[in-house]
Design a protein around this motif. Structure first.
Motif, PDB file in Angstrom:
ATOM      1  N   VAL A   1      -1.211   9.023   5.915  1.00  0.00           N
ATOM      2  CA  VAL A   1      -1.051   8.760   7.332  1.00  0.00           C
ATOM      3  C   VAL A   1       0.243   9.416   7.792  1.00  0.00           C
ATOM      4  O   VAL A   1       1.288   9.235   7.164  1.00  0.00           O
ATOM      5  CB  VAL A   1      -0.999   7.236   7.618  1.00  0.00           C
ATOM      6  CG1 VAL A   1      -0.765   6.976   9.096  1.00  0.00           C
ATOM      7  CG2 VAL A   1      -2.263   6.569   7.139  1.00  0.00           C
ATOM      8  N   PRO A   2       0.204  10.217   8.862  1.00  0.00           N
ATOM      9  CA  PRO A   2       1.438  10.843   9.347  1.00  0.00           C
ATOM     10  C   PRO A   2       2.456   9.779   9.769  1.00  0.00           C
ATOM     11  O   PRO A   2       2.098   8.645  10.099  1.00  0.00           O
ATOM     12  CB  PRO A   2       0.989  11.658  10.557  1.00  0.00           C
ATOM     13  CG  PRO A   2      -0.490  11.736  10.486  1.00  0.00           C
ATOM     14  CD  PRO A   2      -0.958  10.615   9.637  1.00  0.00           C
ATOM     15  N   GLY A   3       3.743  10.146   9.762  1.00  0.00           N
ATOM     16  CA  GLY A   3       4.817   9.229  10.098  1.00  0.00           C
ATOM     17  C   GLY A   3       4.698   8.658  11.498  1.00  0.00           C
ATOM     18  O   GLY A   3       5.010   7.489  11.735  1.00  0.00           O
ATOM     19  N   ASN A   4       4.254   9.450  12.443  1.00  0.00           N
ATOM     20  CA  ASN A   4       4.138   8.974  13.821  1.00  0.00           C
ATOM     21  C   ASN A   4       2.713   8.539  14.165  1.00  0.00           C
ATOM     22  O   ASN A   4       2.392   8.296  15.310  1.00  0.00           O
ATOM     23  CB  ASN A   4       4.592  10.063  14.800  1.00  0.00           C
ATOM     24  CG  ASN A   4       3.748  11.325  14.667  1.00  0.00           C
ATOM     25  OD1 ASN A   4       2.944  11.443  13.769  1.00  0.00           O
ATOM     26  ND2 ASN A   4       3.962  12.256  15.561  1.00  0.00           N
TER      27      ASN A   4
ATOM     28  N   ASP B   1      -0.865   6.169  14.023  1.00  0.00           N
ATOM     29  CA  ASP B   1      -1.229   4.758  14.142  1.00  0.00           C
ATOM     30  C   ASP B   1      -1.735   4.261  12.781  1.00  0.00           C
ATOM     31  O   ASP B   1      -2.730   4.776  12.259  1.00  0.00           O
ATOM     32  CB  ASP B   1      -2.320   4.616  15.205  1.00  0.00           C
ATOM     33  CG  ASP B   1      -2.712   3.166  15.437  1.00  0.00           C
ATOM     34  OD1 ASP B   1      -1.946   2.275  15.008  1.00  0.00           O
ATOM     35  OD2 ASP B   1      -3.761   2.932  16.071  1.00  0.00           O
ATOM     36  N   PRO B   2      -1.074   3.276  12.182  1.00  0.00           N
ATOM     37  CA  PRO B   2      -1.503   2.822  10.849  1.00  0.00           C
ATOM     38  C   PRO B   2      -2.831   2.065  10.874  1.00  0.00           C
ATOM     39  O   PRO B   2      -3.478   1.907   9.844  1.00  0.00           O
ATOM     40  CB  PRO B   2      -0.365   1.902  10.403  1.00  0.00           C
ATOM     41  CG  PRO B   2       0.318   1.481  11.640  1.00  0.00           C
ATOM     42  CD  PRO B   2       0.116   2.582  12.648  1.00  0.00           C
ATOM     43  N   TYR B   3      -3.289   1.603  12.025  1.00  0.00           N
ATOM     44  CA  TYR B   3      -4.529   0.839  12.114  1.00  0.00           C
ATOM     45  C   TYR B   3      -5.734   1.714  12.479  1.00  0.00           C
ATOM     46  O   TYR B   3      -6.838   1.206  12.624  1.00  0.00           O
ATOM     47  CB  TYR B   3      -4.370  -0.288  13.143  1.00  0.00           C
ATOM     48  CG  TYR B   3      -3.274  -1.247  12.752  1.00  0.00           C
ATOM     49  CD1 TYR B   3      -3.427  -2.095  11.668  1.00  0.00           C
ATOM     50  CD2 TYR B   3      -2.080  -1.265  13.449  1.00  0.00           C
ATOM     51  CE1 TYR B   3      -2.408  -2.954  11.294  1.00  0.00           C
ATOM     52  CE2 TYR B   3      -1.064  -2.121  13.081  1.00  0.00           C
ATOM     53  CZ  TYR B   3      -1.230  -2.980  12.005  1.00  0.00           C
ATOM     54  OH  TYR B   3      -0.233  -3.823  11.636  1.00  0.00           O
ATOM     55  N   LYS B   4      -5.497   3.014  12.619  1.00  0.00           N
ATOM     56  CA  LYS B   4      -6.586   3.942  12.943  1.00  0.00           C
ATOM     57  C   LYS B   4      -7.372   4.258  11.672  1.00  0.00           C
ATOM     58  O   LYS B   4      -6.824   4.279  10.572  1.00  0.00           O
ATOM     59  CB  LYS B   4      -5.989   5.222  13.546  1.00  0.00           C
ATOM     60  CG  LYS B   4      -7.004   6.216  14.015  1.00  0.00           C
ATOM     61  CD  LYS B   4      -6.317   7.400  14.646  1.00  0.00           C
ATOM     62  CE  LYS B   4      -7.315   8.410  15.130  1.00  0.00           C
ATOM     63  NZ  LYS B   4      -6.664   9.580  15.711  1.00  0.00           N
ATOM     64  N   ASP B   5      -8.655   4.531  11.820  1.00  0.00           N
ATOM     65  CA  ASP B   5      -9.512   4.859  10.675  1.00  0.00           C
ATOM     66  C   ASP B   5      -9.339   6.341  10.326  1.00  0.00           C
ATOM     67  O   ASP B   5     -10.079   7.198  10.804  1.00  0.00           O
ATOM     68  CB  ASP B   5     -10.969   4.538  11.004  1.00  0.00           C
ATOM     69  CG  ASP B   5     -11.886   4.755   9.816  1.00  0.00           C
ATOM     70  OD1 ASP B   5     -11.383   4.845   8.676  1.00  0.00           O
ATOM     71  OD2 ASP B   5     -13.111   4.833  10.035  1.00  0.00           O
ATOM     72  N   TRP B   6      -8.346   6.641   9.506  1.00  0.00           N
ATOM     73  CA  TRP B   6      -8.050   8.036   9.152  1.00  0.00           C
ATOM     74  C   TRP B   6      -9.122   8.608   8.227  1.00  0.00           C
ATOM     75  O   TRP B   6      -9.424   9.799   8.295  1.00  0.00           O
ATOM     76  CB  TRP B   6      -6.674   8.145   8.496  1.00  0.00           C
ATOM     77  CG  TRP B   6      -5.570   7.839   9.456  1.00  0.00           C
ATOM     78  CD1 TRP B   6      -4.930   6.656   9.625  1.00  0.00           C
ATOM     79  CD2 TRP B   6      -5.012   8.732  10.412  1.00  0.00           C
ATOM     80  NE1 TRP B   6      -3.994   6.731  10.616  1.00  0.00           N
ATOM     81  CE2 TRP B   6      -4.015   8.024  11.127  1.00  0.00           C
ATOM     82  CE3 TRP B   6      -5.238  10.054  10.755  1.00  0.00           C
ATOM     83  CZ2 TRP B   6      -3.272   8.586  12.130  1.00  0.00           C
ATOM     84  CZ3 TRP B   6      -4.479  10.619  11.751  1.00  0.00           C
ATOM     85  CH2 TRP B   6      -3.513   9.890  12.443  1.00  0.00           C
ATOM     86  N   LEU B   7      -9.686   7.796   7.366  1.00  0.00           N
ATOM     87  CA  LEU B   7     -10.742   8.264   6.477  1.00  0.00           C
ATOM     88  C   LEU B   7     -11.985   8.662   7.276  1.00  0.00           C
ATOM     89  O   LEU B   7     -12.596   9.697   7.025  1.00  0.00           O
ATOM     90  CB  LEU B   7     -11.089   7.176   5.459  1.00  0.00           C
ATOM     91  CG  LEU B   7     -12.108   7.556   4.393  1.00  0.00           C
ATOM     92  CD1 LEU B   7     -11.583   8.709   3.557  1.00  0.00           C
ATOM     93  CD2 LEU B   7     -12.424   6.380   3.507  1.00  0.00           C
ATOM     94  N   GLY B   8     -12.329   7.859   8.269  1.00  0.00           N
ATOM     95  CA  GLY B   8     -13.481   8.175   9.115  1.00  0.00           C
ATOM     96  C   GLY B   8     -13.262   9.439   9.922  1.00  0.00           C
ATOM     97  O   GLY B   8     -14.177  10.235  10.137  1.00  0.00           O
TER      98      GLY B   8
END
Length: 171
Positions: free
Chosen positions: A31-34, A36-43
């Motif tokens: 996950v990039p530093g800036n 959103d940690p709650y976003k579905d990055w895998l999707g």
């Protein structure tokens, strides 16, 4: 063989395209530093991959259509050449009904004036040519002519010196 619940099809247990292989391959997403940690990055990465696959498939289909078009043009060219390769240069060959005959001229073609008929225009053209030849004054660049003459005389003098320096008799 195992049934893959995600892909909903039977897949090999080991090796290429094995069952559950996608889970093992992409189990961590950075996950990039800036970001959103709650976003579905895998999707999101899966969506990008699907877009790339769709784009590649579209490009593959375009390439196939271009290849078919080039092959059909090559076949038409071969048929034309075969028809003209006879002793009669294709004069007595049967024409193919479905094939479109395109007569294209290659290169530039000069259009000549008619040989007989309009004597007035021929007279005007001849007079214009005579006036152009007789009325033109020849312009000479004196400096250029002088420099060329000087270069020629220098070359002649060098050649004369070389001829006198060569030994006679060949030894």
């Amino acid at each position: 063989m195992l049934y893959d619940d995600v892909a909903k099809e039977w897949k090999p247990r080991f090796g290429y395209d094995k069952a559950g292989g996608d889970k093992e391959q992409n189990w961590v997403v950075e996950v990039p530093g800036n970001g959103d940690p709650y976003k579905d990055w895998l999707g999101e990465s899966e969506d990008k991959k699907k877009e790339k696959v769709a784009k590649n498939e579209l490009q593959r289909l375009h390439n196939i259509s271009k290849e078919v078009k080039l092959k059909s043009e090559a076949i038409n060219q071969t048929v034309k050449q075969a028809n003209k390769s006879t002793a009669s240069i294709g004069k007595f060959q049967e024409k193919i009904k479905r094939r479109k005959e395109k007569q294209k001229r290659k290169g530039k073609h000069q259009k000549f004036a008619p040989v007989s008929g309009d004597t007035k225009s021929e007279k005007e053209k001849s007079l214009a040519l005579i006036n152009k030849i007789s009325g033109s004054s020849v312009s000479v660049n004196k400096e250029k002519a002088a420099s060329q003459e000087m270069g020629a005389t220098i070359k002649r003098s060098r050649d004369a010196e070389r001829r006198t320096e060569l030994p006679k008799g060949g030894v």
